[in-house]
Design a protein around this motif. Structure first.
Motif, PDB file in Angstrom:
ATOM      1  N   ALA A   1      70.591  71.424 112.021  1.00 16.02           N
ATOM      2  CA  ALA A   1      70.281  70.610 110.838  1.00 16.02           C
ATOM      3  C   ALA A   1      69.466  69.395 111.252  1.00 16.02           C
ATOM      4  N   LEU A   2      68.294  69.236 110.640  1.00 16.58           N
ATOM      5  CA  LEU A   2      67.417  68.112 110.940  1.00 16.58           C
ATOM      6  C   LEU A   2      66.833  67.546 109.650  1.00 16.58           C
ATOM      7  N   TYR A   3      66.519  66.255 109.666  1.00 17.71           N
ATOM      8  CA  TYR A   3      65.838  65.641 108.531  1.00 17.71           C
ATOM      9  C   TYR A   3      64.335  65.830 108.714  1.00 17.71           C
ATOM     10  N   ILE A   4      63.710  66.495 107.741  1.00 16.72           N
ATOM     11  CA  ILE A   4      62.282  66.799 107.786  1.00 16.72           C
ATOM     12  C   ILE A   4      61.560  65.978 106.715  1.00 16.72           C
ATOM     13  N   PRO A   5      60.479  65.275 107.082  1.00 16.08           N
ATOM     14  CA  PRO A   5      59.742  64.454 106.107  1.00 16.08           C
ATOM     15  C   PRO A   5      59.119  65.297 104.994  1.00 16.08           C
ATOM     16  N   VAL A   6      59.016  64.687 103.802  1.00 18.77           N
ATOM     17  CA  VAL A   6      58.342  65.331 102.670  1.00 18.77           C
ATOM     18  C   VAL A   6      56.936  64.756 102.555  1.00 18.77           C
ATOM     19  N   ASN A   7      55.933  65.630 102.538  1.00 20.79           N
ATOM     20  CA  ASN A   7      54.534  65.228 102.399  1.00 20.79           C
ATOM     21  C   ASN A   7      54.090  65.493 100.960  1.00 20.79           C
ATOM     22  N   PHE A   8      53.776  64.423 100.218  1.00 20.57           N
ATOM     23  CA  PHE A   8      53.368  64.560  98.821  1.00 20.57           C
ATOM     24  C   PHE A   8      51.854  64.745  98.742  1.00 20.57           C
ATOM     25  N   GLU A   9      51.449  65.880  98.169  1.00 16.85           N
ATOM     26  CA  GLU A   9      50.025  66.213  98.065  1.00 16.85           C
ATOM     27  C   GLU A   9      49.503  65.984  96.654  1.00 16.85           C
ATOM     28  N   ASN A  10      48.211  65.662  96.574  1.00 15.43           N
ATOM     29  CA  ASN A  10      47.476  65.546  95.318  1.00 15.43           C
ATOM     30  C   ASN A  10      47.929  64.373  94.441  1.00 15.43           C
ATOM     31  N   GLU A  11      48.312  63.261  95.083  1.00 14.34           N
ATOM     32  CA  GLU A  11      48.645  62.069  94.312  1.00 14.34           C
ATOM     33  C   GLU A  11      47.429  61.577  93.533  1.00 14.34           C
ATOM     34  N   ASP A  12      46.230  61.740  94.127  1.00 20.77           N
ATOM     35  CA  ASP A  12      45.020  61.221  93.478  1.00 20.77           C
ATOM     36  C   ASP A  12      44.630  62.024  92.239  1.00 20.77           C
ATOM     37  N   THR A  13      45.125  63.260  92.122  1.00 19.26           N
ATOM     38  CA  THR A  13      44.798  64.079  90.953  1.00 19.26           C
ATOM     39  C   THR A  13      46.016  64.331  90.068  1.00 19.26           C
ATOM     40  N   CYS A  14      47.138  63.729  90.391  1.00 18.72           N
ATOM     41  CA  CYS A  14      48.369  63.928  89.620  1.00 18.72           C
ATOM     42  C   CYS A  14      48.151  63.466  88.166  1.00 18.72           C
ATOM     43  N   LYS A  15      48.462  64.320  87.208  1.00 18.94           N
ATOM     44  CA  LYS A  15      48.237  64.023  85.794  1.00 18.94           C
ATOM     45  C   LYS A  15      49.013  62.779  85.357  1.00 18.94           C
ATOM     46  N   GLY A  16      50.279  62.702  85.748  1.00 20.08           N
ATOM     47  CA  GLY A  16      51.096  61.569  85.340  1.00 20.08           C
ATOM     48  C   GLY A  16      50.629  60.253  85.931  1.00 20.08           C
ATOM     49  N   ILE A  17      50.225  60.288  87.188  1.00 17.33           N
ATOM     50  CA  ILE A  17      49.750  59.063  87.853  1.00 17.33           C
ATOM     51  C   ILE A  17      48.429  58.612  87.237  1.00 17.33           C
ATOM     52  N   LYS A  18      47.559  59.570  86.893  1.00 11.03           N
ATOM     53  CA  LYS A  18      46.270  59.214  86.281  1.00 11.03           C
ATOM     54  C   LYS A  18      46.467  58.571  84.907  1.00 11.03           C
ATOM     55  N   LYS A  19      47.609  58.840  84.276  1.00 13.51           N
ATOM     56  CA  LYS A  19      47.919  58.239  82.978  1.00 13.51           C
ATOM     57  C   LYS A  19      48.666  56.911  83.127  1.00 13.51           C
ATOM     58  N   GLY A  20      48.823  56.460  84.354  1.00 14.43           N
ATOM     59  CA  GLY A  20      49.496  55.182  84.586  1.00 14.43           C
ATOM     60  C   GLY A  20      50.910  55.297  85.109  1.00 14.43           C
ATOM     61  N   GLY A  21      51.391  56.530  85.284  1.00 13.41           N
ATOM     62  CA  GLY A  21      52.746  56.732  85.792  1.00 13.41           C
ATOM     63  C   GLY A  21      52.865  56.333  87.259  1.00 13.41           C
ATOM     64  N   VAL A  22      54.089  56.164  87.699  1.00 15.58           N
ATOM     65  CA  VAL A  22      54.359  55.735  89.075  1.00 15.58           C
ATOM     66  C   VAL A  22      55.217  56.785  89.779  1.00 15.58           C
ATOM     67  N   LEU A  23      54.782  57.200  90.960  1.00 19.50           N
ATOM     68  CA  LEU A  23      55.559  58.140  91.753  1.00 19.50           C
ATOM     69  C   LEU A  23      56.738  57.410  92.383  1.00 19.50           C
ATOM     70  N   THR A  24      57.941  57.845  92.064  1.00 21.97           N
ATOM     71  CA  THR A  24      59.153  57.279  92.659  1.00 21.97           C
ATOM     72  C   THR A  24      59.764  58.328  93.574  1.00 21.97           C
ATOM     73  N   VAL A  25      59.779  58.051  94.876  1.00 21.32           N
ATOM     74  CA  VAL A  25      60.300  58.998  95.859  1.00 21.32           C
ATOM     75  C   VAL A  25      61.789  58.740  96.055  1.00 21.32           C
ATOM     76  N   VAL A  26      62.595  59.721  95.710  1.00 20.12           N
ATOM     77  CA  VAL A  26      64.045  59.614  95.864  1.00 20.12           C
ATOM     78  C   VAL A  26      64.461  60.008  97.274  1.00 20.12           C
ATOM     79  N   ARG A  27      63.822  61.048  97.813  1.00 23.69           N
ATOM     80  CA  ARG A  27      64.130  61.534  99.165  1.00 23.69           C
ATOM     81  C   ARG A  27      62.833  61.684  99.951  1.00 23.69           C
ATOM     82  N   PRO A  28      62.489  60.703 100.795  1.00 27.13           N
ATOM     83  CA  PRO A  28      61.288  60.831 101.621  1.00 27.13           C
ATOM     84  C   PRO A  28      61.440  61.879 102.721  1.00 27.13           C
ATOM     85  N   GLU A  29      62.671  62.266 102.998  1.00 26.93           N
ATOM     86  CA  GLU A  29      62.941  63.332 103.963  1.00 26.93           C
ATOM     87  C   GLU A  29      64.146  64.119 103.478  1.00 26.93           C
ATOM     88  N   VAL A  30      64.199  65.389 103.885  1.00 28.85           N
ATOM     89  CA  VAL A  30      65.241  66.294 103.418  1.00 28.85           C
ATOM     90  C   VAL A  30      65.920  66.942 104.620  1.00 28.85           C
TER      91      VAL A  30
END
Length: 208
Positions: free
Chosen positions: A106-135
């Motif tokens: 069992a190891l903690y592996i980082p989460v890589n978030f892709e396509n933040e620049d094209t995310c529909k919600g972010i482009k509308k002003g939404g904010v990405l909230t990361v609950v678990r940066p690693e799993v």
């Protein structure tokens, strides 16, 4: 998946008591031990500066190393504990566990978030909230992923990303059985406050 396994060069350490450990530290070395498998524990020591550099590089406890020690066969190991000075927060002892390529761990592996620049919600002003940066995942020692990928391109404001929506690398499994949250797209604070005010006004009007 996993890159080429990096070497970790250590030295044999004579003696295993507190006196031997203190002597190693005075010589600029960090005492440690290698345990597990079908072999007796082996006392080792690592140059302080070399260990500190690897610790600062990150992911030390989730990196599989090819441990090289003069007079012994190379062995794959993973760090299980780094003891630190309570005041200076510098390493004072390190423990490694021997692993086979097929060993599950069992190891903690980082989460890589892709396509933040094209995310529909972010482009509308939404904010990405990361609950678990690693799993925490069950992985195979010989094939540890550097990260897992979360594609958020199609997420809208209010959407939630859970572990079931991520394609885990082959042979990997989350240690938690439930479908837990990784991240969500929240409305910007101004919009959220406005929505709350509208809701309150609606409630007041209904009461009247």
């Amino acid at each position: 998946m996993a890159d080429q396994i990096p070497d970790l060069i250590v030295q044999n350490r004579a003696g295993t008591g507190k006196g031997a450990a203190r002597a190693a530290r005075r010589a600029g070395l960090v005492p440690g031990i290698v345990f597990g498998g079908d072999t007796d524990p082996v006392a080792i020591q690592i140059p302080f500066n070399e260990l500190l550099k690897k610790l600062k590089a990150g992911r030390f406890k989730s990196t599989l190393f090819n441990l090289k020690c003069e007079g012994q066969e190379d062995v794959r190991v993973i760090c299980r504990d780094v003891q630190r000075d309570v005041i200076k927060d510098l390493p004072t002892h390190v423990d490694f566990m021997r692993l086979k390529r097929t060993t599950k761990i069992a190891l903690y592996i980082p989460v890589n978030f892709e396509n933040e620049d094209t995310c529909k919600g972010i482009k509308k002003g939404g904010v990405l909230t990361v609950v678990r940066p690693e799993v925490e995942l069950i992985v195979t020692a010989g094939d540890i992923p550097k990260s897992i990928t979360a594609d958020i391109a199609n997420m809208e404001i209010g959407d939630t990303l859970t572990i079931s929506q991520i394609n885990l690398p082959e042979g990997c499994k989350a240690t938690i059985d439930r479908d837990f949250v990784i991240a969500n797209i929240q409305a910007p604070s101004g919009l959220a406050s406005s929505s709350d005010d509208d809701a309150e006004e609606g409630e007041e009007a209904a009461a009247e």
